[in-house]
Design an enzyme around this catalytic site. Structure first.
Site, PDB file in Angstrom:
ATOM      1  N   LEU A 305      35.230  44.253  39.346  1.00  0.00           N
ATOM      2  CA  LEU A 305      36.289  43.655  40.145  1.00  0.00           C
ATOM      3  C   LEU A 305      37.141  42.742  39.273  1.00  0.00           C
ATOM      4  O   LEU A 305      36.607  41.943  38.508  1.00  0.00           O
ATOM      5  CB  LEU A 305      35.708  42.848  41.309  1.00  0.00           C
ATOM      6  CG  LEU A 305      34.813  43.612  42.297  1.00  0.00           C
ATOM      7  CD1 LEU A 305      34.285  42.670  43.374  1.00  0.00           C
ATOM      8  CD2 LEU A 305      35.581  44.758  42.939  1.00  0.00           C
ATOM      9  N   PHE A 306      38.468  42.858  39.383  1.00  0.00           N
ATOM     10  CA  PHE A 306      39.398  42.000  38.666  1.00  0.00           C
ATOM     11  C   PHE A 306      40.152  41.148  39.679  1.00  0.00           C
ATOM     12  O   PHE A 306      40.567  41.641  40.730  1.00  0.00           O
ATOM     13  CB  PHE A 306      40.387  42.837  37.843  1.00  0.00           C
ATOM     14  CG  PHE A 306      39.743  43.618  36.735  1.00  0.00           C
ATOM     15  CD1 PHE A 306      39.574  43.057  35.484  1.00  0.00           C
ATOM     16  CD2 PHE A 306      39.288  44.904  36.943  1.00  0.00           C
ATOM     17  CE1 PHE A 306      38.971  43.768  34.463  1.00  0.00           C
ATOM     18  CE2 PHE A 306      38.686  45.636  35.938  1.00  0.00           C
ATOM     19  CZ  PHE A 306      38.524  45.062  34.691  1.00  0.00           C
ATOM     20  N   ASP A 307      40.332  39.862  39.349  1.00  0.00           N
ATOM     21  CA  ASP A 307      40.930  38.950  40.325  1.00  0.00           C
ATOM     22  C   ASP A 307      42.444  39.038  40.367  1.00  0.00           C
ATOM     23  O   ASP A 307      43.060  38.624  41.327  1.00  0.00           O
ATOM     24  CB  ASP A 307      40.492  37.503  40.033  1.00  0.00           C
ATOM     25  CG  ASP A 307      40.939  37.029  38.650  1.00  0.00           C
ATOM     26  OD1 ASP A 307      41.295  37.894  37.842  1.00  0.00           O
ATOM     27  OD2 ASP A 307      40.928  35.820  38.399  1.00  0.00           O
ATOM     28  N   LYS A 308      43.069  39.572  39.322  1.00  0.00           N
ATOM     29  CA  LYS A 308      44.516  39.703  39.330  1.00  0.00           C
ATOM     30  C   LYS A 308      44.925  40.728  38.283  1.00  0.00           C
ATOM     31  O   LYS A 308      44.156  41.048  37.375  1.00  0.00           O
ATOM     32  CB  LYS A 308      45.200  38.359  39.059  1.00  0.00           C
ATOM     33  CG  LYS A 308      44.765  37.677  37.762  1.00  0.00           C
ATOM     34  CD  LYS A 308      45.440  36.340  37.632  1.00  0.00           C
ATOM     35  CE  LYS A 308      44.988  35.596  36.383  1.00  0.00           C
ATOM     36  NZ  LYS A 308      43.571  35.247  36.412  1.00  0.00           N
TER      37      LYS A 308
END
Length: 327
Positions: A305-308
C-alpha cells in the site's frame, strides 16, 4: 556477544593475529620467536577468554563464548599453536568484517539524508547572530535563505519560501510554505527567505529520529540469526559434555576436535552480514529501510500500500504527444 566493540579494536586484534602466524613461521630460527609467538597468541585470546569467563561465571551458562574459551585452553595444553592462531585469526577476522559492514551503513544513510550545517543565523533583538547549531534552543528564531538546508524543525513566523522536502516526503516537486507553515530539518530552501521559530532541534528533530532508527537497523538481529545463536548455545552444553567424555577415551587431541565442531562462530558472523548486504543494496538504490524485519517479512507480503502518488513518480515532465492543428 562482542560486536559492539569499536572497529579499531578489531583491526588491532586481527593484525595481532596475523603477527602470530608470521612469528610461528620463524620459531625454528630462534627460541625468542617461540616466546614472542606465545605472547602474541595470548594477547589475541584474552578478549575471547574474558567473554567466556563472563558467560560462565556471571551468567552461569555454557554457551558459544565459553566453548570457544575451552577450545583455546585445550589448544594450549596440546601445543596446537598453529591451529589456535589460525582459528583466532578467523574469529577476529569475522568480527572485523562484521564491524566494517555495520560501519558502512552510517555513510550510506548520511548520503541519503541532507547533512546539517555546523552554524545557523539566529534573529535576536533585531540583529542576526551566527551561532553553532548545537547551541540552538527551542523558541529561538532561525533565519534561513535560499540555497540553505533548514537545520531545525519549526514554524514559519515571517516570509514565503519554496522548499524541497523529498528527503522526508518522497515528493519530487518543491512545495510553497508561508507564515504558520511547518518546516522540517534537512529540507532544502530552494527560493525565498524565512524566519523559523524552533520547535525541535538537534536529536529531537524528525530527521534525527529517522537516522537513529536507520542506524539501529545495522545492528538488527534477524530471527534466523537469533534462532541460530539459540541453537548454538543449546548445543554448547552437550558438546562440552562430549568433550569431557572424549578426553579420557580418545585423548586431548580428539577432545579439541570435538569442542571445535560447534557452529556458533560461523552464525555470529555470517547471519548478520547477510542482512547487512541486503540493507546496503537497498541504500545504494535510494531505499531507506527502517527495520531489518521488513526484509524477512517480504516472503510473506502479497500486497503493498502506498499513501500517495508523489512517491511513485519521477517528477520529470516529458512530452507524450504533439498535436498539430491547421490554421
Amino acid at each position: 556477544s562482542n560486536i559492539d566493540a569499536p572497529e579499531k579494536e578489531y583491526d588491532r586484534l586481527f593484525n595481532a593475529s596475523l603477527v602470530s602466524l608470521g612469528l610461528l613461521a620463524l620459531t625454528p630460527l630462534s627460541p625468542i620467536f617461540y616466546v614472542l609467538t606465545y605472547a602474541s597468541i595470548i594477547y589475541t585470546c584474552i578478549p575471547i577468554l574474558k567473554l567466556g569467563e563472563r558467560q560462565l561465571f556471571k551468567r552461569r551458562t555454557i554457551g558459544h563464548d565459553a566453548l570457544f574459551s575451552l577450545y583455546i585452553i585445550l589448544c594450549f595444553l596440546t601445543h596446537q599453536e598453529l591451529i589456535l592462531a589460525f582459528s583466532v585469526l578467523l574469529y577476529h577476522g569475522g568480527s572485523k568484517v562484521l564491524a566494517m559492514n555495520q560501519a558502512i551503513s552510517k555513510p550510506l544513510i548520511s548520503g541519503m539524508l541532507k547533512e546539517q550545517p555546523d552554524k545557523v543565523w539566529i534573529f535576536k533583538d533585531g540583529v542576526e547572530i551566527e551561532s553553532p547549531l548545537k547551541d540552538v534552543r527551542v523558541g529561538d528564531i532561525v533565519l534561513v535563505r535560499a540555497g540553505e538546508v533548514i537545520a531545525v524543525d519549526g514554524m514559519i513566523i515571517d516570509g514565503i519560501a519554496l522548499i524541497d522536502q523529498h528527503t522526508l516526503t518522497g515528493e519530487s516537486q518543491p512545495v510553497e510554505k508561508e507564515t504558520h507553515g511547518e518546516v522540517f530539518s534537512s529540507t532544502l530552501l530552494v527560493s525565498g527567505q524565512i524566519k523559523v521559530r524552533v520547535s525541535r532541534a538537534g536529536e529531537d528533530t524528525a530527521i534525527a529520529k529517522i537516522g537513529q532508527i536507520l542506524d539501529n537497523t545495522a545492528t538488527y538481529t534477524s530471527s534466523i540469526q537469533s534462532k541460530g545463536e539459540k541453537w548454538a548455545n543449546l548445543i554448547a552444553l552437550p558438546i562440552f559434555g562430549l568433550t569431557m567424555v572424549t578426553w579420557p577415551i580418545l585423548g586431548p587431541f580428539a577432545a579439541t576436535a570435538v569442542v571445535h565442531s560447534t557452529f556458533g562462530n560461523r552464525l555470529r558472523v555470517a547471519a548478520p552480514i547477510g542482512t547487512l548486504n541486503y540493507l546496503h543494496s537497498a541504500y545504494r538504490n535510494g531505499l531507506l529501510i527502517k527495520d531489518g524485519r521488513a526484509i524477512e517479512e517480504l516472503n510473506n507480503v502479497d500486497t503493498v500500500l502506498f499513501d500517495k502518488t508523489g512517491t511513485l513518480t519521477l517528477g520529470e515532465p516529458r512530452v507524450e504527444e504533439i498535436a498539430c492543428t491547421e490554421g
